[in-house]
Write a protein that holds these residues in place. Sequence first.
Motif, mmCIF file in Angstrom:
data_model
loop_
_atom_site.group_PDB
_atom_site.id
_atom_site.type_symbol
_atom_site.label_atom_id
_atom_site.label_comp_id
_atom_site.label_asym_id
_atom_site.label_seq_id
_atom_site.Cartn_x
_atom_site.Cartn_y
_atom_site.Cartn_z
ATOM 1 N N ARG A 9 25.997 -32.661 -49.827
ATOM 2 C CA ARG A 9 25.275 -33.727 -49.131
ATOM 3 C C ARG A 9 26.061 -34.034 -47.865
ATOM 4 N NH1 ARG A 9 24.503 -35.969 -54.947
ATOM 5 N NH2 ARG A 9 26.734 -35.807 -54.851
ATOM 6 N N ASP A 26 17.020 -25.388 -36.223
ATOM 7 C CA ASP A 26 17.114 -25.107 -37.651
ATOM 8 C C ASP A 26 18.587 -24.881 -37.993
ATOM 9 O OD1 ASP A 26 17.100 -24.109 -40.216
ATOM 10 O OD2 ASP A 26 15.588 -22.569 -39.835
ATOM 11 N N SER A 28 19.867 -24.603 -40.849
ATOM 12 C CA SER A 28 20.086 -23.810 -42.058
ATOM 13 C C SER A 28 20.689 -22.449 -41.717
ATOM 14 C CB SER A 28 18.794 -23.646 -42.856
ATOM 15 O OG SER A 28 17.855 -22.849 -42.160
ATOM 16 N N ARG A 32 23.835 -21.063 -43.602
ATOM 17 C CA ARG A 32 23.793 -19.753 -44.258
ATOM 18 C C ARG A 32 24.967 -18.885 -43.797
ATOM 19 N NH1 ARG A 32 19.072 -19.080 -43.366
ATOM 20 N NH2 ARG A 32 18.295 -19.624 -45.419
ATOM 21 N N GLY A 44 19.362 -23.197 -50.546
ATOM 22 C CA GLY A 44 18.383 -24.053 -49.896
ATOM 23 C C GLY A 44 19.060 -25.078 -49.019
ATOM 24 N N PHE A 45 18.316 -25.586 -48.053
ATOM 25 C CA PHE A 45 18.838 -26.554 -47.081
ATOM 26 C C PHE A 45 17.695 -27.485 -46.710
ATOM 27 C CE2 PHE A 45 19.962 -28.026 -42.851
ATOM 28 C CZ PHE A 45 21.354 -28.103 -42.854
ATOM 29 N N TRP A 46 17.886 -28.794 -46.901
ATOM 30 C CA TRP A 46 16.819 -29.758 -46.671
ATOM 31 C C TRP A 46 17.354 -30.981 -45.941
ATOM 32 C CZ3 TRP A 46 18.081 -27.530 -51.327
ATOM 33 C CH2 TRP A 46 17.156 -26.633 -51.864
ATOM 34 N N TYR A 47 16.513 -31.595 -45.125
ATOM 35 C CA TYR A 47 16.811 -32.927 -44.606
ATOM 36 C C TYR A 47 16.270 -33.909 -45.630
ATOM 37 C CZ TYR A 47 18.539 -31.030 -40.315
ATOM 38 O OH TYR A 47 19.297 -30.345 -39.408
ATOM 39 N N ALA A 48 16.848 -35.116 -45.661
ATOM 40 C CA ALA A 48 16.516 -36.040 -46.740
ATOM 41 C C ALA A 48 16.495 -37.484 -46.260
ATOM 42 C CB ALA A 48 17.555 -35.894 -47.861
ATOM 43 N N ASP A 53 21.881 -37.551 -44.585
ATOM 44 C CA ASP A 53 20.871 -36.954 -43.707
ATOM 45 C C ASP A 53 20.287 -35.676 -44.277
ATOM 46 O OD1 ASP A 53 21.198 -38.952 -41.762
ATOM 47 O OD2 ASP A 53 22.828 -37.855 -40.800
ATOM 48 N N GLY A 54 21.061 -34.971 -45.094
ATOM 49 C CA GLY A 54 20.578 -33.715 -45.635
ATOM 50 C C GLY A 54 21.348 -33.278 -46.857
ATOM 51 N N PHE A 56 22.184 -29.515 -49.327
ATOM 52 C CA PHE A 56 22.062 -28.067 -49.445
ATOM 53 C C PHE A 56 22.513 -27.652 -50.828
ATOM 54 C CE2 PHE A 56 26.268 -28.788 -47.642
ATOM 55 C CZ PHE A 56 27.096 -27.975 -48.422
#
Length: 110
Positions: A9, A26, A28, A32, A44-48, A53-54, A56
């Motif tokens: 996080r 991007d 990610s 990677r 995986g990689f996400w904003y939240a 803020d994100g 993975f």
Amino acid sequence: VAMPLYLGRFSYTPDAMKALLKEPQDRSAAAREVAESLGGKLVGFWYAFGAFDGVFLMEAPDNASAAALAMAVGAGGALSEVETTVLLDMDEAQDAMRKAAAATYRPPGS
């Protein structure tokens, strides 16, 4: 044999967020690249929404490799916070439960 999983996080610094708003990208791909450079794999990689803020999810060969990723990214200065959590699969969790059941522990005052 699958590598151990880690949940990361992170939160960006205000300057890093300003840079992303000025030029969306991007991130990610960078995540990677750093995971692979340490022998791992970005799952995986996400904003939240929320406290970070994100997030993975990554596989890494070991705890030292996962810690190295956090150190390398943290040293880049774009993150105000980074937190890594080791994830246990169900076999590991049950093994930990069996070990805990057999452990000898005396609480304070006993």
